[in-house]
Design a protein around this motif. Sequence first.
Motif, PDB file in Angstrom:
ATOM      1  N   ALA A 208     149.344 100.849 149.168  1.00 26.48           N
ATOM      2  CA  ALA A 208     148.915 101.782 148.133  1.00 26.48           C
ATOM      3  C   ALA A 208     149.654 101.436 146.859  1.00 26.48           C
ATOM      4  N   ALA A 209     149.017 101.658 145.723  1.00 26.61           N
ATOM      5  CA  ALA A 209     149.644 101.332 144.443  1.00 26.61           C
ATOM      6  C   ALA A 209     149.263 102.361 143.392  1.00 26.61           C
ATOM      7  N   ALA A 210     150.149 102.526 142.420  1.00 26.56           N
ATOM      8  CA  ALA A 210     149.926 103.460 141.313  1.00 26.56           C
ATOM      9  C   ALA A 210     150.343 102.778 140.013  1.00 26.56           C
ATOM     10  N   PRO A 211     149.760 103.167 138.891  1.00 25.67           N
ATOM     11  CA  PRO A 211     150.044 102.502 137.616  1.00 25.67           C
ATOM     12  C   PRO A 211     151.376 102.913 136.985  1.00 25.67           C
ATOM     13  N   VAL A 212     152.009 101.958 136.345  1.00 25.23           N
ATOM     14  CA  VAL A 212     153.205 102.188 135.540  1.00 25.23           C
ATOM     15  C   VAL A 212     152.826 101.902 134.095  1.00 25.23           C
ATOM     16  N   ARG A 213     153.137 102.835 133.197  1.00 30.82           N
ATOM     17  CA  ARG A 213     152.707 102.733 131.803  1.00 30.82           C
ATOM     18  C   ARG A 213     153.886 102.575 130.853  1.00 30.82           C
ATOM     19  N   ASP A 214     153.610 101.960 129.711  1.00 33.86           N
ATOM     20  CA  ASP A 214     154.646 101.824 128.695  1.00 33.86           C
ATOM     21  C   ASP A 214     154.546 102.975 127.704  1.00 33.86           C
ATOM     22  N   ARG A 215     155.290 102.898 126.620  1.00 37.12           N
ATOM     23  CA  ARG A 215     155.357 103.979 125.636  1.00 37.12           C
ATOM     24  C   ARG A 215     153.982 104.348 125.081  1.00 37.12           C
ATOM     25  N   SER A 216     153.119 103.330 124.917  1.00 37.48           N
ATOM     26  CA  SER A 216     151.795 103.571 124.343  1.00 37.48           C
ATOM     27  C   SER A 216     150.793 104.098 125.356  1.00 37.48           C
ATOM     28  N   GLY A 217     151.178 104.115 126.638  1.00 39.34           N
ATOM     29  CA  GLY A 217     150.267 104.562 127.673  1.00 39.34           C
ATOM     30  C   GLY A 217     149.521 103.423 128.352  1.00 39.34           C
ATOM     31  N   THR A 218     149.772 102.198 127.905  1.00 43.34           N
ATOM     32  CA  THR A 218     149.127 101.032 128.500  1.00 43.34           C
ATOM     33  C   THR A 218     149.701 100.755 129.890  1.00 43.34           C
ATOM     34  N   VAL A 219     148.828 100.466 130.845  1.00 43.17           N
ATOM     35  CA  VAL A 219     149.286 100.120 132.197  1.00 43.17           C
ATOM     36  C   VAL A 219     149.839  98.701 132.156  1.00 43.17           C
ATOM     37  N   VAL A 220     151.136  98.563 132.426  1.00 41.53           N
ATOM     38  CA  VAL A 220     151.801  97.266 132.321  1.00 41.53           C
ATOM     39  C   VAL A 220     152.268  96.731 133.670  1.00 41.53           C
ATOM     40  N   ALA A 221     152.240  97.568 134.700  1.00 48.56           N
ATOM     41  CA  ALA A 221     152.679  97.138 136.027  1.00 48.56           C
ATOM     42  C   ALA A 221     152.088  98.068 137.069  1.00 48.56           C
ATOM     43  N   ALA A 222     152.218  97.656 138.313  1.00 52.29           N
ATOM     44  CA  ALA A 222     151.767  98.487 139.426  1.00 52.29           C
ATOM     45  C   ALA A 222     152.902  98.628 140.427  1.00 52.29           C
ATOM     46  N   LEU A 223     153.118  99.852 140.876  1.00 52.92           N
ATOM     47  CA  LEU A 223     154.128 100.133 141.896  1.00 52.92           C
ATOM     48  C   LEU A 223     153.415 100.283 143.226  1.00 52.92           C
ATOM     49  N   ALA A 224     153.920  99.606 144.259  1.00 48.24           N
ATOM     50  CA  ALA A 224     153.221  99.626 145.542  1.00 48.24           C
ATOM     51  C   ALA A 224     154.153  99.898 146.709  1.00 48.24           C
ATOM     52  N   SER A 225     153.578 100.491 147.736  1.00 44.77           N
ATOM     53  CA  SER A 225     154.256 100.691 149.014  1.00 44.77           C
ATOM     54  C   SER A 225     153.344 100.124 150.088  1.00 44.77           C
ATOM     55  N   SER A 226     153.901  99.284 150.961  1.00 45.56           N
ATOM     56  CA  SER A 226     153.091  98.601 151.963  1.00 45.56           C
ATOM     57  C   SER A 226     153.578  98.889 153.371  1.00 45.56           C
ATOM     58  N   THR A 227     152.647  98.911 154.305  1.00 49.49           N
ATOM     59  CA  THR A 227     152.976  99.129 155.702  1.00 49.49           C
ATOM     60  C   THR A 227     151.955  98.388 156.552  1.00 49.49           C
ATOM     61  N   SER A 228     152.003  98.599 157.852  1.00 46.59           N
ATOM     62  CA  SER A 228     151.065  97.932 158.754  1.00 46.59           C
ATOM     63  C   SER A 228     150.336  98.971 159.590  1.00 46.59           C
ATOM     64  N   THR A 229     149.198  98.567 160.134  1.00 50.06           N
ATOM     65  CA  THR A 229     148.413  99.487 160.951  1.00 50.06           C
ATOM     66  C   THR A 229     149.157  99.873 162.222  1.00 50.06           C
ATOM     67  N   GLY A 230     150.143  99.094 162.600  1.00 48.20           N
ATOM     68  CA  GLY A 230     150.935  99.437 163.768  1.00 48.20           C
ATOM     69  C   GLY A 230     151.923 100.544 163.503  1.00 48.20           C
ATOM     70  N   ARG A 231     152.180 100.823 162.204  1.00 43.72           N
ATOM     71  CA  ARG A 231     153.162 101.842 161.844  1.00 43.72           C
ATOM     72  C   ARG A 231     152.530 103.071 161.194  1.00 43.72           C
ATOM     73  N   SER A 232     151.367 102.903 160.631  1.00 38.74           N
ATOM     74  CA  SER A 232     150.766 104.031 159.921  1.00 38.74           C
ATOM     75  C   SER A 232     149.258 103.856 159.861  1.00 38.74           C
ATOM     76  N   THR A 233     148.593 104.823 159.247  1.00 43.99           N
ATOM     77  CA  THR A 233     147.142 104.779 159.061  1.00 43.99           C
ATOM     78  C   THR A 233     146.842 104.997 157.581  1.00 43.99           C
ATOM     79  N   VAL A 234     145.600 104.710 157.215  1.00 35.57           N
ATOM     80  CA  VAL A 234     145.186 104.933 155.830  1.00 35.57           C
ATOM     81  C   VAL A 234     145.329 106.402 155.459  1.00 35.57           C
ATOM     82  N   ASP A 235     144.951 107.301 156.368  1.00 37.94           N
ATOM     83  CA  ASP A 235     145.053 108.737 156.091  1.00 37.94           C
ATOM     84  C   ASP A 235     146.500 109.163 155.873  1.00 37.94           C
ATOM     85  N   GLU A 236     147.408 108.657 156.704  1.00 38.90           N
ATOM     86  CA  GLU A 236     148.825 108.998 156.547  1.00 38.90           C
ATOM     87  C   GLU A 236     149.365 108.445 155.228  1.00 38.90           C
TER      88      GLU A 236
END
Length: 276
Positions: A208-236
Amino acid sequence: MTAMTTAENPRDLIQSLERGFAVLLAFDAERPSPTLAELATATGLSRPAVRRILLTLQHLGYVHGDGGRWRLTPRVLSIGQHYSASHGMIEIAQPHLLELAEKTGESASLAALDGTEVVYIARVPVRRIMSINVSIGTRVPAHATSMGRVLLAWADESTVDTVLEAGLQARTPETVTDPAEFRAALKTVRDQGFSIVAGELEEGLISAAAPVRDRSGTVVAALASSTSTGRSTVDELHDDVVPLLRRAADAISTDYGHRRASKASSIIVKPHDGFF
């Protein structure tokens, strides 16, 4: 190689510099210690040209020749250090990455868009969940990752067109390869404010990822958290990790100078066994 914009004149470009970087970038996992001939083949340059470039790079301390083979030296790493030093966002993001990794028990990453790929610019690893070796500087295709979807969702149309023109290569049977479906997926990301991608880059990988914005509001990066189907599900991931992820992304954006509109509602975090 980055395509020139319409405002650039070919006569303004330094061809020798372009060739020098082509030789440097030809060193990779498949060619860790190539010969001059192998570098000439990889770059399409003549052997005399490659020889002069290698000798120049050796004089500058970036490569070392031994027995007809060449290797990069640790000095090459200083180029990446200059990037980190000139981008305060990486230093700002680090404590938030660490906190996110601690709360989720999964790796947290920050990435930026470079052409048709996303590049990891900061990362707090927890455990290996992918077969590829993920580290700072690792590149992955933007179209098959949650980070790439976030960065492309707020990118200009020409950037999205470039990705589509390059082709949406299937990495797994789940990879979205239809341009219309891909554009619809980007609209969904914009509408909901985050992206979840399951099994499109590698089977069994959920991120999953969410946008990181600079002072002007422009999306300059993406923050992500990753896992595997053996540890979690899409719903979780959606219910338990996305709220934490969005909160962390907003915190990085705020520390980087972005001020959200007052109508933005606060995010409620629901604990879940296994993540806290």
